[in-house]
Design an enzyme around this catalytic site. Structure first.
Site, short mmCIF file in Angstrom:
data_model
loop_
_atom_site.label_atom_id
_atom_site.label_comp_id
_atom_site.label_asym_id
_atom_site.label_seq_id
_atom_site.Cartn_x
_atom_site.Cartn_y
_atom_site.Cartn_z
N HIS A 12 0.85 -1.06 0.01
CA HIS A 12 0.14 0.19 -0.16
C HIS A 12 0.88 1.33 0.17
CE1 HIS A 12 -4.11 2.10 0.81
NE2 HIS A 12 -3.02 2.85 0.98
N HIS A 14 1.64 4.82 -2.35
CA HIS A 14 0.98 5.48 -3.38
C HIS A 14 2.18 6.42 -4.34
CE1 HIS A 14 -3.22 5.92 -2.31
NE2 HIS A 14 -2.91 5.51 -1.10
N ASP A 16 1.86 8.53 -6.42
CA ASP A 16 1.81 10.00 -6.60
C ASP A 16 1.81 10.72 -5.35
OD1 ASP A 16 -0.58 8.76 -6.06
OD2 ASP A 16 -1.75 9.47 -7.94
N GLY A 170 -9.59 8.15 -2.13
CA GLY A 170 -10.25 9.55 -2.24
C GLY A 170 -11.24 9.98 -0.97
N HIS A 197 -9.96 1.21 -0.69
CA HIS A 197 -9.74 2.09 0.47
C HIS A 197 -11.28 2.12 1.05
CE1 HIS A 197 -5.87 3.66 -1.22
NE2 HIS A 197 -6.07 4.27 -0.31
N GLU A 200 -11.59 3.77 6.47
CA GLU A 200 -10.76 4.87 6.80
C GLU A 200 -11.36 6.22 7.58
OE1 GLU A 200 -6.46 6.98 5.14
OE2 GLU A 200 -8.04 6.20 3.74
N ASP A 278 2.27 3.86 2.86
CA ASP A 278 1.33 4.88 2.35
C ASP A 278 1.57 6.00 1.24
OD1 ASP A 278 -1.51 5.31 1.98
OD2 ASP A 278 -1.87 6.53 3.66
N ASP A 279 2.26 6.93 1.95
CA ASP A 279 2.66 8.14 1.00
C ASP A 279 4.09 8.52 1.76
OD1 ASP A 279 0.13 8.86 -0.70
OD2 ASP A 279 -0.65 9.00 1.38
#
EC number: 3.5.4.4
Length: 332
Positions: A12, A14, A16, A170, A197, A200, A278-279
Site C-alpha cells: 500500500h 502511493h 503519486d 479519495g 480504500h 478509513e 502509504d505516502d
C-alpha cells in the site's frame, strides 16, 4: 524488527504520494511554475506532513504540489522511475505502487492514457535497472466523480498488461463505493485484482460494501473494521487482507495514537494484516520506520511484527509460484 530471511514488501504505497521534494523543486523550475518556496528546506513543510492533519481530506491536500509539477508525460515517467529507486533504497524486495492517472494528469491536462503509459514505462525501466519486482495498481480517484473515474478506468484498461489491480481512493464519505459498481464490474471482467480504500474515513459499512458489491480481495486501511465483530470474523474467515498504514492513520487523525491503532487487534483476531507506508515522501517516513518504530508503539510483539511481514507477501497480488520464487531469492 525486520526479519532478513523473509521478503520485505510494501503493498500500500502511493506513487503519486511519493514524489521527492527535490523533484518537485526541479520540475517546478523546469516548467516555470510558482511554488510556495524556491529552496528545498523551505519547500519541505508545504509538501510533507509536519503534524497530524485534522482529517483525511486535509492530509490529501499535501499531495497536491507533487502532481502540480507534472508538466508533461516525461515528468510522469521520471516520478515513476524514482519511485522504484526509492523502493529499492528502502530495502524492499517487492512493492505494489498505486497511482491515480486522472489526478496526475489533471493540473496540466495531460492525456490520462498517456499518463498510464508513461508510469508503466518508468516502472518497467526502474525494475529492470534495479532488480526489484514492482507491480502497479491503478486508482480511481472517487473525489473527482464517476465520469472522471470512468476516464481513469478506460486509460488503465487500455494498458491492461501493465496493470495488476484496481483501487478506489479519495473522499470516502462524499463518494461511497455504491457509485462505482459498474466500474468494478468492468475491472473484474478484465481480470484485474481488487483492493479498495475503506473504513478509513467511513465506518464498517464501507468495508462490507467494498467486499460485497465491489469485489474487494483486500482493504486499504480498514481501521473501522474493529467496530464490527461480525466483520472481523468475516475478514479472518475469508482471508481478506487489511493493508495497515500505521503512521498515516495518525497523520490523518483516523486513529488518535499508535497505542490505539487496531493492527494488533487484527492480528490477534486472525485477520491477515500487513505493514505498509502509504505516502512515504509526504509523510517523511519509510518502511523501516513502520517496522522499527511505529509497530512496537502500536503494541505489536516481535512475533506479531514477523507475522505482519509474512502477511505482506501472502496478500500480494502474485501467483503462488511468484511468491515462492521471491522467498527463495531472499533466503539466497
Amino acid at each position: 524488527m525486520i526479519d532478513s530471511r523473509l521478503p520485505l514488501t510494501d503493498i500500500h504505497r502511493h506513487l503519486d504520494g511519493n514524489i521527492r521534494a527535490q523533484t518537485i523543486l526541479d520540475l517546478g523550475r523546469q516548467f516555470n511554475l510558482a511554488l510556495p518556496a524556491d529552496e528545498l528546506e523551505a519547500l519541505r513543510p508545504h509538501v510533507q506532513i509536519t503534524h497530524a492533519e485534522p482529517d483525511l481530506v486535509s492530509f490529501l491536500q499535501k499531495l497536491d504540489w507533487g502532481v502540480a509539477v507534472l508538466g508533461d508525460l516525461e515528468a510522469c515517467r521520471r516520478v515513476a522511475y524514482e519511485n522504484v529507486e526509492d523502493a529499492a533504497n528502502a530495502g524492499l524486495h517487492y512493492a505494489e505502487l498505486r497511482f491515480s492517472p486522472y489526478y496526475m494528469a489533471m493540473k496540466h491536462q495531460l492525456p490520462v492514457t498517456g499518463v498510464v503509459e508513461a508510469v508503466i514505462d518508468g516502472i518497467r525501466s526502474g525494475s529492470r535497472d534495479l532488480g526489484i519486482d514492482v507491480r502497479l495498481i491503478g486508482i480511481m480517484s472517487r473525489t473527482f466523480g464517476e465520469a472522471a473515474c470512468l476516464q481513469e478506468l478506460e486509460g488503465l484498461l487500455a494498458h491492461r498488461d501493465g496493470i495488476t489491480a484496481l483501487d478506489l481512493a479519495g473522499d470516502e464519505l462524499g463518494f461511497p463505493g455504491g457509485l462505482f459498481l459498474n466500474h468494478f464490474n468492468r475491472a473484474r471482467d478484465a481480470g484485474l485484482r481488487i483492493t479498495v480504500h475503506a473504513g478509513e474515513a467511513a465506518g464498517p459499512e464501507s468495508i462490507w460494501q467494498a467486499i460485497r458489491e465491489l469485489g474487494a480481495e483486500r482493504i486499504g486501511h480498514g481501521v473501522k473494521a474493529v467496530e464490527d465483530p461480525a466483520l472481523m470474523d468475516f475478514l479472518a474467515e475469508h482471508g481478506i487482507g487489511i493493508e495497515s498504514c500505521l503512521t498515516s492513520n495518525i497523520q490523518t487523525s483516523t486513529v488518535a495514537s499508535l497505542a490505539q491503532h487496531p493492527l494488533a487487534k487484527f492480528l490477534r483476531h486472525g485477520v491477515m494484516a500487513s505493514i505498509n507506508t502509504d505516502d512515504p515522501a509526504v509523510q517523511g517516513i519509510e518502511i523501516e520506520h513502520e517496522y522499527l518504530v511505529a509497530a512496537p508503539q502500536a503494541g505489536l510483539t516481535p512475533a506479531e511484527i514477523r507475522t505482519a511481514q509474512e502477511n505482506g507477501l501472502k496478500m500480494a497480488f502474485l501467483s503462488e509460484q511468484e511468491k515462492q520464487t521471491l522467498r527463495d531469492k531472499v533466503r539466497g
